[in-house]
Design an enzyme around this catalytic site. Structure first.
Site, short mmCIF file in Angstrom:
data_model
loop_
_atom_site.label_atom_id
_atom_site.label_comp_id
_atom_site.label_asym_id
_atom_site.label_seq_id
_atom_site.Cartn_x
_atom_site.Cartn_y
_atom_site.Cartn_z
N HIS A 149 0.73 -1.29 0.15
CA HIS A 149 -0.03 -0.10 0.07
C HIS A 149 0.88 1.17 -0.02
O HIS A 149 1.80 1.51 0.63
CB HIS A 149 -0.82 -0.04 1.19
CG HIS A 149 -1.96 -0.90 1.21
ND1 HIS A 149 -2.75 -1.46 2.29
CD2 HIS A 149 -2.58 -1.69 0.00
CE1 HIS A 149 -3.62 -2.71 1.86
NE2 HIS A 149 -3.35 -2.61 0.71
N HIS A 152 2.56 3.00 2.63
CA HIS A 152 3.75 2.40 3.60
C HIS A 152 4.93 2.17 2.52
O HIS A 152 5.93 2.06 2.94
CB HIS A 152 3.32 0.92 3.95
CG HIS A 152 2.44 1.03 5.05
ND1 HIS A 152 2.56 0.55 6.34
CD2 HIS A 152 0.92 1.20 5.02
CE1 HIS A 152 1.69 0.90 7.15
NE2 HIS A 152 0.73 1.25 6.34
N HIS A 204 -4.03 -8.76 5.78
CA HIS A 204 -4.06 -7.37 5.32
C HIS A 204 -3.90 -7.26 3.82
O HIS A 204 -4.74 -6.75 2.98
CB HIS A 204 -3.37 -6.32 5.97
CG HIS A 204 -3.59 -4.94 5.73
ND1 HIS A 204 -4.56 -4.28 6.18
CD2 HIS A 204 -2.93 -4.06 5.18
CE1 HIS A 204 -4.71 -3.05 5.58
NE2 HIS A 204 -3.57 -2.73 4.97
N ASP A 228 0.73 -3.02 9.13
CA ASP A 228 -1.02 -3.08 9.41
C ASP A 228 -1.46 -4.24 9.73
O ASP A 228 -2.53 -4.55 9.49
CB ASP A 228 -1.45 -2.55 7.93
CG ASP A 228 -1.34 -1.12 7.78
OD1 ASP A 228 -0.92 -0.33 8.62
OD2 ASP A 228 -2.06 -0.60 6.73
N HIS A 266 0.36 2.87 12.20
CA HIS A 266 -0.40 3.98 12.38
C HIS A 266 -0.64 4.38 13.97
O HIS A 266 -0.71 3.58 14.87
CB HIS A 266 -1.97 3.52 11.81
CG HIS A 266 -1.82 3.49 10.41
ND1 HIS A 266 -2.00 4.39 9.53
CD2 HIS A 266 -1.68 2.20 9.53
CE1 HIS A 266 -2.12 3.95 8.25
NE2 HIS A 266 -1.84 2.89 8.28
#
Length: 360
Positions: A149, A152, A204, A228, A266
């Protein structure tokens, strides 16, 4: 990075329609409300098809990169010094430096202070990471990406161009941009005295990895960089797998020592602990942690790291084996203590309840 071809005509047609909707909402006079509406559309479980289209656009086309660049510009304008105030952790010749990026992400520098060598974890904002590299006076030799993603992996290109000998590590299953050194489960990356093991934790994304810094060489606690997969009192969404897959990945983390430091991807602590209080309102460990987190966030201080020992005491996504949580959520079909499928059902129920809690 070459973009994969579209797998079916319906994705192209649906994607164009979705893009038109996005543009209409974003240019409307009430754009803030429109963006919240758009986010609701994406995340609502009743809109599975819409979300599937949006996720495909984000992960498989150049539109995802454009969205990431927009996020980056907004975050730099809103948080010129970062969304949180962080403190490094110093051990015997090793330094872990959290770097606040985007609106709530964390990148990290892991530094061998004797050799002046650094490893970056999930460097989504290359400007912020480079500023930290220069401030620390270290040489960046490796990038560890937990998954593909853009929030990241978005800084891989620029940092690779600036540090040409830098290696980019990650899973070959995940399509990580500018990957140079693919990793498999339990592979070890060595940089100076840093010994970092990759652990496969799909769910994820298909190729999600977490990274475990071994504390033995510097006689300190081990450090888990969880991307994540796992947050303080929470876990990531299952985008590319099943609840069983995510449960297995969380169990991989549960096998680590209680004193392992958790460095998540996060800053979600206050929101996550609020939800944990809904499902376990009498959990005193959660209440104590929530009070501390609220004091931290009032001063915009970071809440990481926690420890895995702490997480076992209040993180509901790590407590699906606990009878008190099973009773709070209600019985599922079949036994719940030892049966992995039933624990997976509890995990899925937790995710559904959290989505409802977040939408209120």
């Amino acid at each position: 990075m070459a973009w994969p071809s579209w797998s079916a005509p319906w994705l192209w047609v649906s994607g164009c329609g979705l893009l038109l909707l996005v543009l209409v909402l974003l240019v409307s006079p009430r754009s803030c409300r429109a963006r919240r509406t758009l986010r609701g559309l994406f995340m609502a479980r009743s809109k599975r098809l819409l979300f599937r289209i949006g996720y495909s656009l984000y992960t498989r086309t150049w539109l995802g990169y454009l969205f990431y660049r927009q996020q980056l510009r907004r975050a730099r304008n809103r948080y010129p010094k970062g969304h949180s105030r962080t403190q490094p952790r110093l051990f015997n010749g090793v330094k872990v430096l959290p770097i606040p990026v985007l609106s709530d992400n964390y990148s990290y520098l892991i530094i061998d202070t004797h050799a002046r060598l650094a490893v970056a974890v999930d460097p989504s904002d290359p400007q912020a990471v480079q500023a930290s590299i220069e401030k620390e006076g270290v040489n960046l030799v490796a990038i560890l990406c937990t998954h593909k993603h853009w929030d990241h992996s978005g800084g891989n290109r620029d940092l690779r161009r600036r540090h040409q000998d830098c290696r980019v590590y990650g899973s070959p299953q995940d399509g990580i941009p500018y990957l140079t050194h693919p990793l498999c489960h339990q592979d070890v990356v060595s940089v100076g005295r840093l010994q970092i093991q990759a652990l496969a934790t799909p769910g994820h994304t298909q190729g999600h990895l977490v990274y475990l810094l071994d504390g033995e060489p510097y006689k300190g606690p081990s450090c888990l960089f969880s991307g994540d997969l796992l947050f303080l009192s929470g876990c990531g969404r299952t985008f590319e797998g099943t609840a069983e897959t995510m449960l297995s990945s969380l169990d991989t983390v549960l096998g680590l020592g209680d004193d392992t430091l958790l460095w998540p991807g996060h800053e979600y602590a206050e929101e996550n602990l609020g939800f944990a209080g809904v499902v376990e309102p009498e959990n005193l460990a959660r209440e104590r942690k929530m009070q501390w987190v609220q004091r931290q966030r009032m001063e915009r201080k970071s809440t990481c790291p926690s420890t895995l020992g702490e997480e076992r005491s209040y993180n509901p996504f790590l407590r699906t084996h606990c009878l008190v949580l099973q009773e709070a959520l209600g019985p599922g079909p079949g036994p719940t203590r030892d049966d992995g499928c039933s624990r997976a059902q509890l995990l899925e129920k937790l995710r559904q309840l959290k989505d409802l809690h977040k939408s209120k």
